[in-house]
Scaffold this motif. Structure first.
Motif, PDB file in Angstrom:
ATOM      1  N   GLU A  69      -5.680  -6.461  -5.866  1.00 40.45           N
ATOM      2  CA  GLU A  69      -4.788  -6.871  -4.788  1.00 40.45           C
ATOM      3  C   GLU A  69      -3.823  -5.734  -4.453  1.00 40.45           C
ATOM      4  O   GLU A  69      -3.265  -5.100  -5.346  1.00 40.45           O
ATOM      5  N   PRO A  78      -0.327  -4.411  -3.121  1.00 44.77           N
ATOM      6  CA  PRO A  78       1.044  -4.916  -2.952  1.00 44.77           C
ATOM      7  C   PRO A  78       1.473  -4.869  -1.486  1.00 44.77           C
ATOM      8  O   PRO A  78       1.024  -4.025  -0.714  1.00 44.77           O
ATOM      9  N   GLU A  79       2.355  -5.790  -1.125  1.00 45.17           N
ATOM     10  CA  GLU A  79       2.860  -5.821   0.241  1.00 45.17           C
ATOM     11  C   GLU A  79       3.773  -4.629   0.492  1.00 45.17           C
ATOM     12  O   GLU A  79       4.496  -4.184  -0.393  1.00 45.17           O
ATOM     13  N   ARG A  80       3.730  -4.143   1.734  1.00 45.05           N
ATOM     14  CA  ARG A  80       4.556  -3.001   2.118  1.00 45.05           C
ATOM     15  C   ARG A  80       5.663  -3.467   3.048  1.00 45.05           C
ATOM     16  O   ARG A  80       5.518  -4.432   3.791  1.00 45.05           O
ATOM     17  N   LYS A  81       6.793  -2.749   3.015  1.00 45.79           N
ATOM     18  CA  LYS A  81       7.904  -3.087   3.904  1.00 45.79           C
ATOM     19  C   LYS A  81       7.604  -2.681   5.349  1.00 45.79           C
ATOM     20  O   LYS A  81       8.187  -3.213   6.282  1.00 45.79           O
ATOM     21  N   TYR A  82       6.707  -1.723   5.509  1.00 47.32           N
ATOM     22  CA  TYR A  82       6.358  -1.245   6.837  1.00 47.32           C
ATOM     23  C   TYR A  82       4.844  -1.053   6.892  1.00 47.32           C
ATOM     24  O   TYR A  82       4.206  -0.819   5.860  1.00 47.32           O
ATOM     25  N   PRO A  83       4.235  -1.176   8.056  1.00 45.03           N
ATOM     26  CA  PRO A  83       2.774  -1.017   8.157  1.00 45.03           C
ATOM     27  C   PRO A  83       2.345   0.393   7.753  1.00 45.03           C
ATOM     28  O   PRO A  83       2.948   1.385   8.175  1.00 45.03           O
ATOM     29  N   SER A  84       1.328   0.472   6.931  1.00 45.21           N
ATOM     30  CA  SER A  84       0.854   1.784   6.481  1.00 45.21           C
ATOM     31  C   SER A  84       0.270   2.597   7.636  1.00 45.21           C
ATOM     32  O   SER A  84       0.313   3.827   7.625  1.00 45.21           O
ATOM     33  N   ASP A 136      -2.488   1.421  -2.905  1.00 43.30           N
ATOM     34  CA  ASP A 136      -3.333   1.112  -1.752  1.00 43.30           C
ATOM     35  C   ASP A 136      -4.595   1.963  -1.862  1.00 43.30           C
ATOM     36  O   ASP A 136      -4.583   3.165  -1.592  1.00 43.30           O
TER      37      ASP A 136
END
Length: 655
Positions: free
Chosen positions: A503, A505-511, A576
């Protein structure tokens, strides 16, 4: 096309067997010498305009025609694709004889003739005339400075009036250099083919060489009743340009236009090999140098900083990791985050893997074509004296580099899939992806050109020729390259891939925001040369600073590689593992900025471009250019990132 390719392949061997010579001259066409009073006829190319970008035939307007009829010159593939249509003309010059001559008087102008002449004059169409392969040049004065142009206008309207006047008198100045057959051997790669001048030929070729061709155009109204009684090439009283508006020839219905010209021969110290220097001289050379050097220094500075930081970070991580024993490594893997945690997913098959292989294969083909073409041009083999040679050479190189595209694309497919199943489909898609999109866009643009009756429209026979070259050369070579790719040793992954994906991890901003922002750095190396290239294409300037372009290309490849590797490492550090497409678009996103810059150039620098047809043509060609840049730069970024990831995880001893 065949002659050019044979010439290029034979040149190295010819250099080996030739005897010692005092001098060599590579670019240009075969040197002609003319005897006293020998007749020379000028040629005319398509009418062009910076306002419409739609070329038209010279004889689509009511101009004088040659007494022996119109004869088209042989054109290569590049000339046809660029819309060139070179015809003979009635303008005759006799070497070293200054004279004023009458050409012809037209029939009374019809309403259609007047409308067409007014439209072409309003759209700033130029007559492109050539003598001994030299384009005619004129000079205009603006704000106290002399500006150099190639060609001369069809007509003009004085400021504040709607009445157009036709250019019907030309005052030519031809510069000649007296050639005495000195000790020089000449090797040429121009449109006349390869030629070596021997000692015996030198004596025979003594005479006069054309080293300059200038014109001063003007409009002058004469009595058509008197002139129509004269025969072509009869002498008349000279006219000194410019003349008053009251004595100019207006474009009106039922008017008969008489065409005349004056020629003056001037002895010159310019030698034949240097006659193109005045055309290739770039305005603002100091600004060009300073801009290029500034971009180079900034890019090298930023790239060196990023590269040093990146090397120190990776080496420190590897050094720490290898100092630990197996137990500590296992504990470290549980406690630490970063690129070490995606070891079981980093080589997982990406989404749309077949499309990735196809785009990488096409990118290799385009990049190879660009590098080889620019190298040959920088060495002087792509002379502007040989019209269409640059574009012809690019097409030939692209066709034969299909073998490299097939090899790289199919080998990448084998690496991702672990086998060769489906390689034929991949090779077919590689051979059809970029050419197919380009053909689709060009076909749509061609329908627009056909509707406008422009000489820029490709004849149907040329379409069949291009299709034959595509399917008889490019496609088979791509399949051969794919076959070689299946027989090459596969690239083994240094680590195994887990069955269940990790999985992310969620990012604060789009990669993807970071990926597309990364394209600004490669664009910084390119945009200055891009301005000069766009100016040469759309404003009719000669572009011949291929040495600069080669340096910029090398810098662009270097920066694309570094930016893509850094972005890949940053994504792996945040766990990622979907780096495949992101590494491609990290460097390939420069194409987005190139296209946006092209739109900016259209809006702010091509403000004179008139009509939706011209804008559609410009955007269509810009889209093809941006797609080619996307594939080439994206391929550089992906291949370097793949090499980096493979090296990085082969250095980590972990299961």
């Amino acid at each position: 096309m065949t002659e050019i390719s044979i010439t290029l392949y034979l040149l190295p061997f010819i250099f080996l067997i030739l005897p010692k010579a005092d001098a060599f001259y590579l670019p240009g066409s075969y040197m002609h010498t003319y005897s006293q009073a020998e007749a020379i006829f000028a040629k005319v190319n398509s009418l062009t305009s910076i306002e419409t970008e739609l070329p038209f035939s010279y004889y689509s307007l009511p101009f004088c025609r040659p007494p022996d009829g119109i004869k088209k010159s042989a054109e290569n593939l590049g000339e046809l694709l660029m819309g060139d249509q070179i015809d003979n003309s009635p303008y005759r010059f006799r070497v070293n004889i200054n004279e004023s001559l009458y050409l012809c008087t037209t029939e009374p102008l019809t309403a259609a003739d007047v409308k067409l002449l007014n439209e072409r004059s309003r759209d700033l169409y130029q007559v492109n005339m050539m003598l001994d392969n030299l384009p005619v040049m004129r000079f205009t004065e603006q704000n106290g400075q002399f500006i150099q142009w190639t060609g001369y206008p069809i007509g003009y309207a004085p400021t504040g009036t709607d009445q157009y006047y036709v250019i019907n008198h030309l005052r030519f100045k031809i510069f000649v250099h007296e050639y005495e057959g000195s000790n020089v051997e000449i090797i040429t790669t121009g449109e006349e083919g390869l030629a070596v001048i021997s000692e015996t030929d030198k004596k025979k070729m003594s005479g006069y060489q054309i080293v300059g061709f200038e014109v001063t155009p003007c409009s002058f109204k004469r009595d058509p009743g008197y002139l129509s009684k004269l025969s072509m090439y009869e002498k008349i009283d000279p006219v000194y340009c410019p003349v008053e508006i009251g004595r100019s020839q207006p474009i009106k219905e039922n008017e008969r236009i008489s065409f005349t010209y004056t020629v003056e021969f001037v002895k010159s110290d310019i030698k034949w090999p240097s006659r193109w220097d005045v055309y290739l001289k770039m305005n603002g050379a100091k600004i060009h140098w300073l801009s290029i050097m500034n971009s180079v220094m900034v890019i090298l500075f930023l790239a060196s900083i990023v590269f040093v930081i990146f090397l120190r970070t990776v080496r420190r991580d590897l050094a720490k990791y290898e100092e630990l024993d197996k137990e500590a490594q296992a504990q470290m893997a549980e406690e630490l985050s970063g690129w070490k945690l995606v070891v079981g997913d980093v080589f997982r098959e990406p989404d749309h893997s077949k499309l990735l292989c196809v785009m990488v294969g096409d990118g290799v083909q385009i990049l190879g074509m660009a590098v080889v073409t620019i190298v040959f041009a920088a060495l002087g083999f792509m002379s502007p004296a040989s019209r269409g040679m640059l574009l012809t050479g690019m097409i030939v190189l692209y066709l034969f580099l299909g073998i490299a595209a097939g090899y790289v694309g199919v080998r990448l497919w084998r690496t991702i899939k672990g086998g060769s199943d489906g390689w034929r489909s991949v090779a077919w898609c590689i051979s059809c992806f970029f050419p197919g999109i380009s053909f689709l866009i060009l076909t749509c643009l061609n329908f627009i050109l056909w509707g406008s009756k422009s000489t820029g429209a490709l004849p149907i026979s040329l379409f069949f020729t291009l299709f034959a070259l595509w399917f008889c050369i490019s496609v088979p070579l791509t399949l051969v390259g794919g076959l070689l790719g299946t027989r090459a040793d596969p690239i083994d992954y240094p680590v195994r891939t887990n069955q269940i994906p990790r999985e992310i991890p969620e990012r604060k901003y789009p990669s993807w925001l970071l990926v597309f922002g990364a394209g600004t750095l490669p664009f910084g190396t390119l945009f200055i040369e891009l301005f000069f290239i766009l100016t040469s294409i759309w404003l009719g300037r000669f572009y011949y600073v291929f040495g600069f372009l080669l340096v910029v290309l090398l810098l662009l490849v270097t920066v694309c590689a570094e930016v893509s590797v850094v972005l890949t490492y940053m994504h792996l550090c945040v766990e990622d593992w979907r780096w495949w497409w992101k590494s491609f678009f990290a460097s390939g996103s420069v194409a987005l900025y190139v296209f946006l810059y092209s739109v900016n150039y259209l809006v702010f620098d091509l403000r004179s471009l008139s009509g939706p047809v011209s804008a559609i043509l410009y955007l269509g060609y810009s889209l093809i250019m941006a797609l080619a840049i996307l594939l080439a730069t994206g391929t550089v970024g992906f291949l370097v990132s793949f090499t980096f990831v493979h090296y990085l995880f082969s250095s980590v001893k972990i299961d």
